[in-house]
Design an enzyme around this catalytic site. Structure first.
Site, PDB file in Angstrom:
ATOM      1  N   SER A 141       0.867  -1.199   0.000  1.00 53.09           N
ATOM      2  CA  SER A 141       0.000   0.000   0.000  1.00 53.09           C
ATOM      3  C   SER A 141       0.890   1.231   0.000  1.00 53.09           C
ATOM      4  CB  SER A 141      -0.867   0.013   1.254  1.00 53.09           C
ATOM      5  OG  SER A 141      -1.549   1.255   1.377  1.00 53.09           O
ATOM      6  N   TYR A 154      -1.446  -0.780  10.345  1.00 50.11           N
ATOM      7  CA  TYR A 154      -1.528  -0.994   8.889  1.00 50.11           C
ATOM      8  C   TYR A 154      -0.267  -0.529   8.139  1.00 50.11           C
ATOM      9  CZ  TYR A 154      -3.615  -0.957   4.182  1.00 50.11           C
ATOM     10  OH  TYR A 154      -3.891  -1.173   2.851  1.00 50.11           O
TER      11      TYR A 154
HETATM   12  N1  LIG Z   1      -8.762  -0.559  -1.281  1.00 47.97           N
HETATM   13  C1  LIG Z   1      -7.723   0.267  -1.137  1.00 47.97           C
HETATM   14  O1  LIG Z   1      -7.846   1.508  -1.210  1.00 47.97           O
HETATM   15  C2  LIG Z   1      -6.345  -0.302  -0.891  1.00 47.97           C
HETATM   16  C3  LIG Z   1      -5.263   0.600  -0.892  1.00 47.97           C
HETATM   17  C4  LIG Z   1      -3.990   0.110  -0.657  1.00 47.97           C
HETATM   18  C5  LIG Z   1      -3.799  -1.243  -0.437  1.00 47.97           C
HETATM   19  N2  LIG Z   1      -4.859  -2.084  -0.440  1.00 47.97           N
HETATM   20  C6  LIG Z   1      -4.594  -3.501  -0.194  1.00 47.97           C
HETATM   21  O2  LIG Z   1      -5.151  -4.294  -1.211  1.00 47.97           O
HETATM   22  C7  LIG Z   1      -5.507  -5.577  -0.677  1.00 47.97           C
HETATM   23  C8  LIG Z   1      -6.950  -5.876  -0.998  1.00 47.97           C
HETATM   24  O3  LIG Z   1      -7.743  -4.835  -0.436  1.00 47.97           O
HETATM   25  P1  LIG Z   1      -9.279  -4.646  -0.789  1.00 47.97           P
HETATM   26  O4  LIG Z   1      -9.525  -3.201  -0.798  1.00 47.97           O
HETATM   27  O5  LIG Z   1      -9.634  -5.485  -1.944  1.00 47.97           O
HETATM   28  O6  LIG Z   1      -9.917  -5.230   0.565  1.00 47.97           O
HETATM   29  P2  LIG Z   1     -11.243  -6.095   0.829  1.00 47.97           P
HETATM   30  O7  LIG Z   1     -11.522  -5.875   2.275  1.00 47.97           O
HETATM   31  O8  LIG Z   1     -12.305  -5.767  -0.163  1.00 47.97           O
HETATM   32  O9  LIG Z   1     -10.774  -7.587   0.565  1.00 47.97           O
HETATM   33  C9  LIG Z   1      -9.940  -8.225   1.476  1.00 47.97           C
HETATM   34  C10 LIG Z   1     -10.323  -9.684   1.569  1.00 47.97           C
HETATM   35  O10 LIG Z   1      -9.451 -10.322   2.508  1.00 47.97           O
HETATM   36  C11 LIG Z   1     -10.199 -11.335   3.154  1.00 47.97           C
HETATM   37  N3  LIG Z   1      -9.552 -11.750   4.400  1.00 47.97           N
HETATM   38  C12 LIG Z   1      -9.554 -11.108   5.599  1.00 47.97           C
HETATM   39  N4  LIG Z   1      -8.854 -11.815   6.507  1.00 47.97           N
HETATM   40  C13 LIG Z   1      -8.396 -12.935   5.875  1.00 47.97           C
HETATM   41  C14 LIG Z   1      -7.627 -14.053   6.273  1.00 47.97           C
HETATM   42  N5  LIG Z   1      -7.182 -14.167   7.536  1.00 47.97           N
HETATM   43  N6  LIG Z   1      -7.330 -15.008   5.358  1.00 47.97           N
HETATM   44  C15 LIG Z   1      -7.796 -14.904   4.086  1.00 47.97           C
HETATM   45  N7  LIG Z   1      -8.547 -13.885   3.644  1.00 47.97           N
HETATM   46  C16 LIG Z   1      -8.843 -12.897   4.530  1.00 47.97           C
HETATM   47  C17 LIG Z   1     -11.572 -10.691   3.365  1.00 47.97           C
HETATM   48  O11 LIG Z   1     -12.570 -11.662   3.581  1.00 47.97           O
HETATM   49  C18 LIG Z   1     -11.757  -9.934   2.052  1.00 47.97           C
HETATM   50  O12 LIG Z   1     -12.425 -10.736   1.093  1.00 47.97           O
HETATM   51  C19 LIG Z   1      -5.222  -5.496   0.829  1.00 47.97           C
HETATM   52  O13 LIG Z   1      -3.954  -6.044   1.103  1.00 47.97           O
HETATM   53  C20 LIG Z   1      -5.211  -4.000   1.100  1.00 47.97           C
HETATM   54  O14 LIG Z   1      -4.435  -3.666   2.228  1.00 47.97           O
HETATM   55  C21 LIG Z   1      -6.137  -1.656  -0.659  1.00 47.97           C
END
Ligand SMILES: NC(=O)c1ccc[n+]([C@@H]2O[C@H](COP(=O)([O-])OP(=O)(O)OC[C@H]3O[C@@H](n4cnc5c(N)ncnc54)[C@H](O)[C@@H]3O)[C@@H](O)[C@H]2O)c1
Length: 259
Positions: A141, A154
């Protein structure tokens, strides 16, 4: 971009958001996917949409090594091998550090950092034992490049993911396993429901030099590039995909007029 036909990926956190889009895009490019998630309803839904020929769901908690081992076995028995791993699982406990409980600190660390280590270790051990090359992409991120105030552990986790990516890359390069990360900016997913607030949405949009909030596809395109043969000489790198936000500090300051 290199072809995904006949290639198989495990996508952790694959049931929604960025992981969901990555799984969809891999299948759209002819590949197979094992969707691993703790939410089986969401995961089964996605897999039934993608179809049984190219997709399977596995009940996978990244903090449990045995779950990753089952995912690897499923990839082997269903699709005859394994090529890629994408680590997208995340758990947040968004609080200022002064209010953050030890449990909250550990939850984000366990899923984001220890989970990334465990799944990647299981994946790499399997490939090394098979004498097969492969590629891993960990989702970091921009919050791992700048402290994200109020987001608990985070930012620390995501900074750790970047360095862990680099260490895995240099240790496993000799086995033909490439390891990279993608660092997204603000992406519209179920994790970022704060974007439903029009004021927050507009201020986040205005902060992006390219003038829009990111979509899961923006990240997926970077992930698929890094997985693919087009990136065959790319390892130990983090690809920032943020519409220019992290390099735009001076856009947010008043100062000298140049003309
Ligand atoms: N959305 C953003 O703005 C953003 C920005 C920077 C980084 N990210 C990163 O991108 C990645 C995906 O984010 P997203 O926005 O799609 O999030 P999201 O919350 O939509 O999806 C995350 C998924 O992880 C699953 N999960 C949670 N705990 C788990 C576990 N112990 N084992 C397996 N699965 C598990 C959840 O059920 C969910 O389906 C993450 O690593 C997040 O930190 C997202």
């Amino acid at each position: 971009m290199g072809s995904f036909v006949g290639k198989t990926a495990i996508v952790t956190g694959g049931a929604r958001g960025i992981g969901e889009r990555v799984a969809e895009d891999i299948v759209a490019q002819g590949g197979n996917v094992i969707v691993g998630n703790v939410n089986s309803d969401l995961g089964e839904n996605l897999v039934s949409r993608l179809g049984p020929t190219n997709a399977r769901f596995v009940d996978l908690n990244v903090t449990r090594r045995a779950d990753s081992e089952r995912a690897v076995e499923l990839a082997q028995s269903t699709f005859g091998g394994l090529d890629f791993l994408v680590n997208a699982a995340v758990a947040m406990d968004a609080k200022p550090l002064i209010e953050l409980s030890e449990t909250g600190w550990r939850k984000t660390m366990d899923v984001g950092l220890t989970g990334t280590f465990l799944t990647a270790q299981v994946f790499a051990a399997h490939l090394i034992q098979q004498g097969r090359p492969g590629s891993i992409v960990n989702i970091s991120s921009i919050g791992g490049q700048h402290p994200y105030g109020g987001a608990g552990s985070y930012s620390t986790v995501k900074a750790g993911v970047t360095l862990l990516t680099e260490q895995m890359a240099i240790e496993w390069a000799q086995h033909g396993i490439r390891v990279n990360a993608v660092a997204p900016g603000t992406i519209e997913t179920p994790l970022t429901t704060y974007l439903d607030d029009p004021e927050i949405r507009e201020s986040r949009r205005q902060a992006v030099p390219l003038g829009r909030i990111g979509q899961p596809a923006d990240i997926s395109h970077g992930v698929l590039y890094l997985l693919s043969g087009s990136a065959s000489w790319v390892t130990a790198t983090t690809l920032t995909v943020d519409g220019g936000v992290t390099r735009s500090l001076f856009n947010h300051m008043t100062g000298r007029k140049w003309s």
